[in-house]
Design a protein around this motif. Sequence first.
Motif, PDB file in Angstrom:
ATOM      1  N   ARG A  77      19.268  23.429  12.065  1.00 44.38           N
ATOM      2  CA  ARG A  77      20.199  23.731  13.147  1.00 44.38           C
ATOM      3  C   ARG A  77      21.265  24.763  12.782  1.00 44.38           C
ATOM      4  O   ARG A  77      21.549  25.669  13.538  1.00 44.38           O
ATOM      5  CB  ARG A  77      20.910  22.447  13.605  1.00 44.38           C
ATOM      6  CG  ARG A  77      19.984  21.411  14.137  1.00 44.38           C
ATOM      7  CD  ARG A  77      19.491  21.862  15.493  1.00 44.38           C
ATOM      8  NE  ARG A  77      18.548  20.902  16.020  1.00 44.38           N
ATOM      9  CZ  ARG A  77      17.380  21.231  16.526  1.00 44.38           C
ATOM     10  NH1 ARG A  77      17.014  22.481  16.572  1.00 44.38           N
ATOM     11  NH2 ARG A  77      16.584  20.331  17.007  1.00 44.38           N
ATOM     12  N   GLN A  98       8.986  21.142  15.435  1.00 45.28           N
ATOM     13  CA  GLN A  98       9.754  21.334  16.664  1.00 45.28           C
ATOM     14  C   GLN A  98       9.298  22.567  17.430  1.00 45.28           C
ATOM     15  O   GLN A  98       9.271  22.560  18.658  1.00 45.28           O
ATOM     16  CB  GLN A  98      11.243  21.419  16.342  1.00 45.28           C
ATOM     17  CG  GLN A  98      11.810  20.084  15.932  1.00 45.28           C
ATOM     18  CD  GLN A  98      13.264  20.172  15.531  1.00 45.28           C
ATOM     19  OE1 GLN A  98      13.750  21.238  15.142  1.00 45.28           O
ATOM     20  NE2 GLN A  98      13.950  19.056  15.593  1.00 45.28           N
ATOM     21  N   THR A 102       7.860  22.773  21.427  1.00 45.96           N
ATOM     22  CA  THR A 102       8.607  23.513  22.441  1.00 45.96           C
ATOM     23  C   THR A 102       7.670  23.891  23.583  1.00 45.96           C
ATOM     24  O   THR A 102       6.588  24.425  23.354  1.00 45.96           O
ATOM     25  CB  THR A 102       9.222  24.788  21.838  1.00 45.96           C
ATOM     26  OG1 THR A 102      10.027  24.415  20.727  1.00 45.96           O
ATOM     27  CG2 THR A 102      10.064  25.529  22.843  1.00 45.96           C
ATOM     28  N   GLN A 153      16.524  26.367  28.013  1.00 49.35           N
ATOM     29  CA  GLN A 153      16.344  25.708  26.718  1.00 49.35           C
ATOM     30  C   GLN A 153      15.153  26.218  25.923  1.00 49.35           C
ATOM     31  O   GLN A 153      15.301  26.523  24.746  1.00 49.35           O
ATOM     32  CB  GLN A 153      16.277  24.195  26.927  1.00 49.35           C
ATOM     33  CG  GLN A 153      16.284  23.389  25.665  1.00 49.35           C
ATOM     34  CD  GLN A 153      14.900  23.057  25.157  1.00 49.35           C
ATOM     35  OE1 GLN A 153      13.922  23.150  25.882  1.00 49.35           O
ATOM     36  NE2 GLN A 153      14.812  22.694  23.902  1.00 49.35           N
ATOM     37  N   SER A 157      16.345  27.886  22.447  1.00 48.84           N
ATOM     38  CA  SER A 157      16.072  27.050  21.272  1.00 48.84           C
ATOM     39  C   SER A 157      14.915  27.604  20.452  1.00 48.84           C
ATOM     40  O   SER A 157      14.930  27.520  19.224  1.00 48.84           O
ATOM     41  CB  SER A 157      15.787  25.607  21.682  1.00 48.84           C
ATOM     42  OG  SER A 157      14.568  25.515  22.367  1.00 48.84           O
ATOM     43  N   THR A 158      13.923  28.176  21.113  1.00 51.93           N
ATOM     44  CA  THR A 158      12.797  28.747  20.377  1.00 51.93           C
ATOM     45  C   THR A 158      13.257  29.939  19.541  1.00 51.93           C
ATOM     46  O   THR A 158      12.886  30.052  18.368  1.00 51.93           O
ATOM     47  CB  THR A 158      11.678  29.167  21.343  1.00 51.93           C
ATOM     48  OG1 THR A 158      11.290  28.031  22.100  1.00 51.93           O
ATOM     49  CG2 THR A 158      10.487  29.717  20.610  1.00 51.93           C
ATOM     50  N   ARG A 160      16.304  30.582  18.408  1.00 55.87           N
ATOM     51  CA  ARG A 160      17.168  30.097  17.336  1.00 55.87           C
ATOM     52  C   ARG A 160      16.356  29.401  16.248  1.00 55.87           C
ATOM     53  O   ARG A 160      16.570  29.622  15.062  1.00 55.87           O
ATOM     54  CB  ARG A 160      18.214  29.135  17.908  1.00 55.87           C
ATOM     55  CG  ARG A 160      19.158  28.576  16.874  1.00 55.87           C
ATOM     56  CD  ARG A 160      20.124  27.561  17.457  1.00 55.87           C
ATOM     57  NE  ARG A 160      19.509  26.579  18.311  1.00 55.87           N
ATOM     58  CZ  ARG A 160      18.808  25.516  17.898  1.00 55.87           C
ATOM     59  NH1 ARG A 160      18.630  25.328  16.614  1.00 55.87           N
ATOM     60  NH2 ARG A 160      18.302  24.663  18.748  1.00 55.87           N
ATOM     61  N   LEU A 161      15.401  28.574  16.661  1.00 56.29           N
ATOM     62  CA  LEU A 161      14.594  27.824  15.698  1.00 56.29           C
ATOM     63  C   LEU A 161      13.689  28.748  14.891  1.00 56.29           C
ATOM     64  O   LEU A 161      13.501  28.551  13.691  1.00 56.29           O
ATOM     65  CB  LEU A 161      13.784  26.754  16.423  1.00 56.29           C
ATOM     66  CG  LEU A 161      13.203  25.640  15.585  1.00 56.29           C
ATOM     67  CD1 LEU A 161      14.265  24.946  14.761  1.00 56.29           C
ATOM     68  CD2 LEU A 161      12.501  24.632  16.478  1.00 56.29           C
TER      69      LEU A 161
END
Length: 182
Positions: A77, A98, A102, A153, A157-158, A160-161
């Motif tokens: 994170r 994760q 997604t 999201q 989030s993808t 960033r991850l």
Amino acid sequence: MPRPVLSTVVGVPVALIAGLGVAPFAPVLLAVSIGVLVGALSAGLADSHAGTQREQLRAVAGELPLPIQLAAYRATRRGPVPDDPEVKAAAVKIARHQLALTPDRNATYPLILLGGGVAPAAIAATTRDNPLTPVLLLLTAMSVLCALTALIQPVLSTKRLRSRLLALQTATDPVAPAADGP
């Protein structure tokens, strides 16, 4: 954070905001009922999300001690890349898992129809002299916010991850320096 505490921290403020937001337009009993319902729903969603994250962490990290699991999850994170190779390896596994979970961006497009269909219907219902107008407006706002969150999201989030996974992998598998000379 323990599950009852998380549910309370999320549910109570949401219940107060929803109840107080509806109070000027509805009878007290209806405002309290809406506040309790929305607060309980929010608390349940927060609890479910936290439980899902814990299960994913256990499934991927396996039998590692809890402090290492938590450090690995945090490493996916934010913060600096951890020095411990065991934490880095677990963090890479968690990030890959994760990313695999997604949702595809195309799978979220039907939510546009939800937001585009629910909002006009609720706004049309508020033009009449309807005692449930505050309830409809609250449900409309919640559905539009949920649809926007579900659309945004996967993209944010993808991205960033993926960048976090790249940082973890390059720290785990550094590129060997080129040898000088013939």
